[in-house]
Write an enzyme that holds these catalytic residues in place. Structure first.
Site, short mmCIF file in Angstrom:
data_model
loop_
_atom_site.label_atom_id
_atom_site.label_comp_id
_atom_site.label_asym_id
_atom_site.label_seq_id
_atom_site.Cartn_x
_atom_site.Cartn_y
_atom_site.Cartn_z
N GLY A 14 23.89 115.54 18.84
CA GLY A 14 24.99 115.03 19.52
C GLY A 14 25.70 115.62 20.74
N GLY A 16 28.16 114.92 22.64
CA GLY A 16 29.21 114.27 23.41
C GLY A 16 30.54 115.12 23.56
N ASP A 39 20.14 115.77 21.97
CA ASP A 39 20.71 114.55 22.15
C ASP A 39 19.40 113.50 22.38
OD1 ASP A 39 23.87 113.37 22.46
OD2 ASP A 39 22.14 112.11 22.94
N THR A 134 33.61 112.24 12.61
CA THR A 134 34.55 111.73 11.53
C THR A 134 33.87 110.73 10.49
OG1 THR A 134 36.30 112.07 13.16
CG2 THR A 134 36.77 110.61 11.11
N PHE A 164 38.95 118.68 14.72
CA PHE A 164 40.44 118.37 15.31
C PHE A 164 40.86 118.34 16.86
CE2 PHE A 164 40.57 119.46 10.74
CZ PHE A 164 41.22 118.29 10.08
N GLU A 167 40.99 115.60 23.23
CA GLU A 167 40.62 115.59 24.61
C GLU A 167 41.59 116.06 25.49
OE1 GLU A 167 38.31 111.94 25.58
OE2 GLU A 167 37.56 112.03 23.38
N ALA A 225 44.81 112.84 8.83
CA ALA A 225 45.43 113.28 10.13
C ALA A 225 45.76 112.35 11.23
CB ALA A 225 44.71 114.70 10.42
N CYS A 278 39.14 107.81 18.63
CA CYS A 278 39.38 108.29 17.01
C CYS A 278 40.48 107.31 16.47
CB CYS A 278 39.91 109.61 17.08
SG CYS A 278 38.54 110.82 17.32
N PHE A 340 42.37 107.36 28.84
CA PHE A 340 43.51 107.06 27.47
C PHE A 340 44.68 108.10 27.60
CE2 PHE A 340 42.67 109.93 24.15
CZ PHE A 340 41.31 110.50 24.57
C1 UDX Z 1 43.09 112.59 18.77
C2 UDX Z 1 43.61 113.69 17.61
O1 UDX Z 1 44.81 114.41 18.46
C3 UDX Z 1 42.73 114.81 17.35
O2 UDX Z 1 43.18 116.01 16.52
C4 UDX Z 1 41.30 114.37 17.06
O3 UDX Z 1 40.54 115.28 16.69
C5 UDX Z 1 40.76 113.15 17.72
O4 UDX Z 1 41.93 112.34 18.18
P1 UDX Z 1 42.50 112.47 21.10
O5 UDX Z 1 42.35 111.03 20.96
O6 UDX Z 1 41.63 113.40 22.09
O7 UDX Z 1 42.76 113.58 19.90
O8 UDX Z 1 44.05 112.86 22.04
P2 UDX Z 1 45.55 112.64 21.63
O9 UDX Z 1 46.18 113.74 22.39
O10 UDX Z 1 45.69 112.75 19.96
O11 UDX Z 1 46.05 111.21 22.08
C6 UDX Z 1 45.75 110.18 21.70
C7 UDX Z 1 46.37 108.75 22.30
O12 UDX Z 1 48.05 108.88 21.94
C8 UDX Z 1 46.51 108.84 23.68
O13 UDX Z 1 46.24 107.69 24.40
C9 UDX Z 1 47.93 109.59 24.17
O14 UDX Z 1 48.19 109.14 25.32
C10 UDX Z 1 48.76 108.91 23.05
N1 UDX Z 1 49.86 109.57 22.78
C11 UDX Z 1 49.96 110.63 22.32
C12 UDX Z 1 51.17 108.80 22.75
O15 UDX Z 1 51.03 107.87 23.40
N2 UDX Z 1 52.09 109.52 22.44
C13 UDX Z 1 52.18 110.82 22.12
O16 UDX Z 1 53.36 111.43 21.79
C14 UDX Z 1 51.13 111.46 21.76
P1 ADP Z 2 32.08 111.80 20.27
O1 ADP Z 2 33.19 111.54 21.13
O2 ADP Z 2 32.34 112.11 18.82
O3 ADP Z 2 31.35 113.37 20.52
P2 ADP Z 2 30.13 110.66 21.84
O4 ADP Z 2 29.96 109.22 21.80
O5 ADP Z 2 30.61 111.16 23.00
O6 ADP Z 2 30.89 110.81 20.48
O7 ADP Z 2 28.86 111.45 21.58
C1 ADP Z 2 27.79 111.18 20.42
C2 ADP Z 2 26.50 111.48 21.04
O8 ADP Z 2 25.44 111.41 19.88
C3 ADP Z 2 26.05 110.75 22.20
O9 ADP Z 2 25.71 111.43 23.18
C4 ADP Z 2 24.58 109.87 21.36
O10 ADP Z 2 23.44 109.84 22.58
C5 ADP Z 2 24.14 110.98 20.35
N1 ADP Z 2 23.16 110.42 19.55
C6 ADP Z 2 23.56 109.06 18.88
N2 ADP Z 2 22.52 109.02 17.92
C7 ADP Z 2 21.51 110.10 17.89
C8 ADP Z 2 20.60 110.60 17.27
N3 ADP Z 2 20.11 109.93 16.25
N4 ADP Z 2 19.89 111.57 17.71
C9 ADP Z 2 20.54 112.52 18.56
N5 ADP Z 2 21.87 112.41 19.30
C10 ADP Z 2 22.14 110.81 18.86
#
Ligand code: UDX
Ligand code: ADP
Length: 461
Positions: A14, A16, A39, A134, A164, A167, A225, A278, A340
């Site tokens: 994977g 991603g 992948d 997750t 954790f 992005e 979390a 997430c 986002f």
């Molecule tokens: C989240 C968790 O923080 C991370 O630990 C987990 O591994 C994946 O999910 P992420 O979704 O990448 O991470 O970004 P995050 O910074 O948590 O923001 C999520 C969303 O909440 C965004 O749309 C952000 O704009 C929003 N946000 C965040 C708010 O609106 N207010 C805040 O105070 C914080």
């Molecule tokens: P994350 O944000 O959790 O990293 P993504 O959707 O960005 O999730 O990435 C998941 C990746 O897993 C994708 O690139 C997808 O092509 C890959 N994937 C899904 N199924 C398989 C599989 N069976 N073997 C290898 N890669 C896979």
């Protein structure tokens, strides 16, 4: 290959947003390990091997350039990599199920199960399989059962090591994490496997920040979390609605409550609603699990976090419509930001998608600018393409617009020349600051009707 050597060959299935950056940092921190990221998506792998990586993440290019071809490899040859590597991280997607039992809530584990089956098909010796994606609680048990169903007499240890990282700050989060969590089965072989993964992180993470638990606690902690973080956002967003009705200002309220060390200042930023791959998915998952165990009250409690988020998206759009004399039909609305959150091109579950659709239903003409997310945005809202134009700079985006809606907290939106923008817009000109990144008094002095989120507007007429 010697038995211990194979544990220095790491595979991540994977490539991603989680798998790619995580493995790049492991490769950089552990030069004596070989790290392979595999992948099924050949285009994604080709991008990881090119100068234009498939995801935008500050600091990622530099690390990949430094390690790729030395001890970091990207491939579609999953089968050879499985044979070679002793530790296999699984980071495939686990979207919300769209069909059958649990549709709309439960996690769809088909990609995970396919991966487990690929591992037993190709493995020629024992492996440590590490859940990175997750997953619902007790997935490790299911995976263990599938892996142990192999007829080759091989033994697999399943660990949980949720990621954790957020992005936009992935590299920083990976390089100095608040904690690393490793869950293992409470058996001798589980503990031995855990030590091998512990040793990887201990190369750069202080040992007291590497927390080891049983595998179920680890799986559940990741869901909790995310649910708790999202809950804080929905809590402050609910208060933003109340602030708009009174003379309170949500930023002031957030500062005041955040100074209480028991509450703390983080994740109290009111906005258009949370997005990302997430939060929604994980809470739906939590809701599904609670319902499954007959815990209806608990399920409804967490479900409300999502309902409030949907309400916040709608509320933002309704405020735009109401303030613009109850109609946005045929008016040009410039959306600043589509990702986002800032510093990513990711648009999964972005509030921008819902906001665009709601505005298009009201027959607004949308102009969208985002520094990184336009390619994804084009795919996300292809269904309303006739109502949308995309721009490569914010000034052309805002030109002749009736209103600007700030959807993403990109820092460049703070420093634009709003005087110039104001002059180019249709009057009366409106700004709906969905992230509270602009100085409302300054905007008001320029001549805008400014609607910051969670406070009374400053209007010019
Ligand atoms: C989240 C968790 O923080 C991370 O630990 C987990 O591994 C994946 O999910 P992420 O979704 O990448 O991470 O970004 P995050 O910074 O948590 O923001 C999520 C969303 O909440 C965004 O749309 C952000 O704009 C929003 N946000 C965040 C708010 O609106 N207010 C805040 O105070 C914080
Ligand atoms: P994350 O944000 O959790 O990293 P993504 O959707 O960005 O999730 O990435 C998941 C990746 O897993 C994708 O690139 C997808 O092509 C890959 N994937 C899904 N199924 C398989 C599989 N069976 N073997 C290898 N890669 C896979």
């Amino acid at each position: 290959m010697k038995k211990e050597e194979k544990f220095k060959e790491i595979l991540c299935i994977g490539a991603g947003y989680v798998g790619g950056p995580t493995m790049a940092v492991i490769a950089a921190k552990c030069p004596d390990y070989n790290v392979t990221v595999a992948d099924i998506d050949a285009r994604r792998i080709a991008a990881w091997n090119s100068d234009l990586l498939p995801i935008y993440e500050p600091g990622l290019d530099e690390i990949v350039k430094r390690t790729r071809g030395k001890n970091l490899f990207f491939t579609t040859d999953i089968s050879s990599a499985i044979k070679r590597c002793g530790i296999i991280f699984v980071s495939v997607n686990t979207p919300t199920k769209t069909f059958g039992e649990g549709a709309g809530k439960a996690a769809d584990l088909q990609f995970w199960e396919k991966t487990a089956r690929a591992i037993i098909e190709d493995a020629e010796d024992d492996k440590i399989v590490v859940e990175k994606s997750t997953l619902p609680v007790r997935t490790a048990e299911l995976m263990h059962r599938i892996l142990q169903s192999n007829t080759k007499g091989l033994s697999f240890e399943v660990l949980s090591n949720p990621e954790f990282l957020a992005e936009g700050t992935a590299i920083r989060d990976l390089e100095s994490p608040d904690r690393v969590l490793i869950g293992a089965m409470e058996t001798d072989s589980g503990r031995i496997a855990m030590e091998k993964v512990f040793d990887i992180y201990a190369r750069w993470v202080p040992r007291d920040r590497i927390l080891t638990t049983n595998v179920w606690s680890s799986e559940l902690s990741k869901l909790v979390a995310n649910a708790m973080l999202a809950q804080r956002i929905s809590s402050i967003n609910s208060i933003s609605a109340l602030c708009e009705k009174t003379d309170a200002d949500v930023n002031e309220v957030a500062s005041a409550i955040g100074m209480d060390s028991r509450i703390g200042p983080k994740f109290l930023k009111a906005g258009v609603g949370f997005g990302g791959s997430c939060f929604k998915k994980d809470i739906l998952n939590l809701v599904y699990i609670c319902d499954h165990y007959g815990l209806g009250e608990v399920a409804r409690y967490w479900e409300q976090v999502i309902l409030l988020n949907d309400y916040q998206n709608r509320r933002f759009v309704n405020r735009i419509i109401r303030s613009m004399f109850n109609t946005v039909a045929n008016k040009k609305i410039a959306l600043f930001g589509f990702a986002f959150k800032a510093d990513t091109g990711d648009t999964r579950e972005s509030p921008a998608i819902y906001i665009s659709r709601l505005l298009a239903e009201e027959r607004a003409n949308l102009a969208i600018y985002d520094p990184k997310a336009i390619p994804n945005a084009k795919k996300d809202i292809a269904d309303i393409a006739s109502s949308v134009e995309f721009h490569e700079d914010p000034y052309s985006c805002a030109k002749s617009a009736h209103a600007i809606a700030i959807i993403t907290d990109w820092s460049e939106f703070r420093t634009l020349d709003y005087q110039k923008i104001y002059q180019s817009m249709t009057k009366p000109a409106f700004i709906f600051d969905g992230r509270n990144i602009l100085d409302k008094h300054k905007m008001h002095n320029i001549g805008f009707n400014i609607y910051s989120l969670g406070s009374r507007p400053l209007t010019t007429s």
